[in-house]
Design a protein around this motif. Structure first.
Motif, PDB file in Angstrom:
ATOM      1  N   GLN A  79       0.815  -1.213   0.000  1.00  0.00           N
ATOM      2  CA  GLN A  79       0.000   0.000   0.000  1.00  0.00           C
ATOM      3  C   GLN A  79       0.851   1.267   0.000  1.00  0.00           C
ATOM      4  OE1 GLN A  79      -2.182   0.663   3.645  1.00  0.00           O
ATOM      5  NE2 GLN A  79      -3.976   1.418   2.546  1.00  0.00           N
ATOM      6  N   LYS A  80       2.079   1.156   0.457  1.00  0.00           N
ATOM      7  CA  LYS A  80       2.965   2.316   0.570  1.00  0.00           C
ATOM      8  C   LYS A  80       3.713   2.627  -0.730  1.00  0.00           C
ATOM      9  CE  LYS A  80       3.733   1.028   5.404  1.00  0.00           C
ATOM     10  NZ  LYS A  80       4.735   0.529   6.381  1.00  0.00           N
ATOM     11  N   GLN A  81       3.541   1.778  -1.750  1.00  0.00           N
ATOM     12  CA  GLN A  81       4.305   1.941  -2.992  1.00  0.00           C
ATOM     13  C   GLN A  81       3.352   2.005  -4.182  1.00  0.00           C
ATOM     14  OE1 GLN A  81       8.057  -0.430  -3.103  1.00  0.00           O
ATOM     15  NE2 GLN A  81       7.169  -1.494  -1.343  1.00  0.00           N
ATOM     16  N   GLN A  82       3.448   3.078  -4.933  1.00  0.00           N
ATOM     17  CA  GLN A  82       2.494   3.326  -6.016  1.00  0.00           C
ATOM     18  C   GLN A  82       2.481   2.217  -7.055  1.00  0.00           C
ATOM     19  OE1 GLN A  82       3.005   7.163  -7.829  1.00  0.00           O
ATOM     20  NE2 GLN A  82       1.212   6.964  -9.160  1.00  0.00           N
ATOM     21  N   HIS A  83       3.649   1.665  -7.371  1.00  0.00           N
ATOM     22  CA  HIS A  83       3.693   0.631  -8.402  1.00  0.00           C
ATOM     23  C   HIS A  83       3.145  -0.712  -7.916  1.00  0.00           C
ATOM     24  CE1 HIS A  83       7.385  -0.306  -6.196  1.00  0.00           C
ATOM     25  NE2 HIS A  83       7.456  -1.458  -6.843  1.00  0.00           N
ATOM     26  N   ALA A  85       0.126  -0.878  -6.440  1.00  0.00           N
ATOM     27  CA  ALA A  85      -1.296  -0.591  -6.221  1.00  0.00           C
ATOM     28  C   ALA A  85      -2.097  -1.888  -6.293  1.00  0.00           C
ATOM     29  CB  ALA A  85      -1.797   0.400  -7.255  1.00  0.00           C
ATOM     30  N   GLU A 134      -7.807   0.376   1.972  1.00  0.00           N
ATOM     31  CA  GLU A 134      -8.349   0.717   0.651  1.00  0.00           C
ATOM     32  C   GLU A 134      -8.950  -0.522  -0.015  1.00  0.00           C
ATOM     33  OE1 GLU A 134      -4.686   2.335  -0.845  1.00  0.00           O
ATOM     34  OE2 GLU A 134      -5.149   4.350  -0.123  1.00  0.00           O
TER      35      GLU A 134
END
Length: 234
Positions: A79-83, A85, A134
């Motif tokens: 969750q902390k890393q955009q790639h 998702a 999320e």
């Protein structure tokens, strides 16, 4: 038969100097040792990417044999890393892990991430547990349906448990220390992500219960139907 665990700190056995902090995987063996030996490869800070990149996934696969269970629970660090998702990198990595286990004759079991303890104002009166992860839990449920996998819905179960215990009662499930109460955190700690021994043991009992309901356990292992996403809700 073995139960092999892939996950982050909420699953891992924490270092002794962090006691009583614990992941639920550290408490599973006493509940399953008569029918399955637990091998816990989970590591604090791990994501679906780093777990593979650091070689932990390869080590787990090397121990996986025909009919062994592989429980997979990630999300907190993805969750902390955009790639990573939920519907892109995270989902792709989970699908790869599932296929790797199936290629060895193992039986993958997906787990939704245990929820963090965070209460917000409710629609009427009192505080209610927030959903902090999320769409990561929902993606796990969807992949379970898509690939015909059992899903242990620990996210739904932990949120229901926090709601049942309330904001005050659920505090004991986590690591909270005042100044001077813990040598490792001399200034105190208010951690609503990492479980205490009590919290970790409770989640482990639910994991063992859901595995038994799914067809594993003292009655013997067989074909396992996918668990309902409502299974085990408190």
């Amino acid at each position: 038969m073995k139960i092999l665990l892939a996950g982050d700190s909420t699953v891992a056995a924490c270092p002794a100097y962090e006691f009583p902090m614990s992941g639920w995987g550290a408490h599973l063996a006493p509940l399953t040792y008569t029918w399955a030996a637990v091998h816990n490869f989970a590591k604090g800070g791990a994501s679906t990417e780093s777990f593979r990149g650091e070689g932990l996934w390869d080590r787990l696969l090397a121990e996986t044999g025909e009919g062994d269970l592989v429980l997979i629970q990630f999300g907190h660090n993805d969750q902390k890393q955009q790639h990573l998702a939920a519907r892109t990198g995270y989902a792709a990595n989970l699908r790869t892990m599932v296929q790797d286990v199936r290629n060895l004759g193992g039986l993958p079991v997906l787990c939704t991430s245990v929820e963090r303890r965070h209460f917000v104002a409710g629609p009427s009166s009192g505080a209610v547990p927030a959903e902090s992860l999320e769409d990561y839990p929902e993606v796990v449920r969807e992949i379970g349906l898509e690939l015909g996998l059992p899903v242990l819905d620990l996210n739904a179960w932990t949120r229901a448990l926090y709601r049942q215990l309330g904001e005050s009662g659920s505090r004991a499930l986590f690591c909270h220390f005042g100044p001077g109460e813990h040598a490792h955190w001399p200034e105190g700690l208010a951690d609503n992500t990492h479980f205490s021994q009590e919290g970790a043991a409770g989640v482990a009992r639910e994991v063992a219960r859901q595995l038994t309901l799914a067809g594993y356990g003292p009655g013997g292992a067989g074909a396992v139907p996918a668990l309902s996403t409502t299974a085990g809700r408190a």
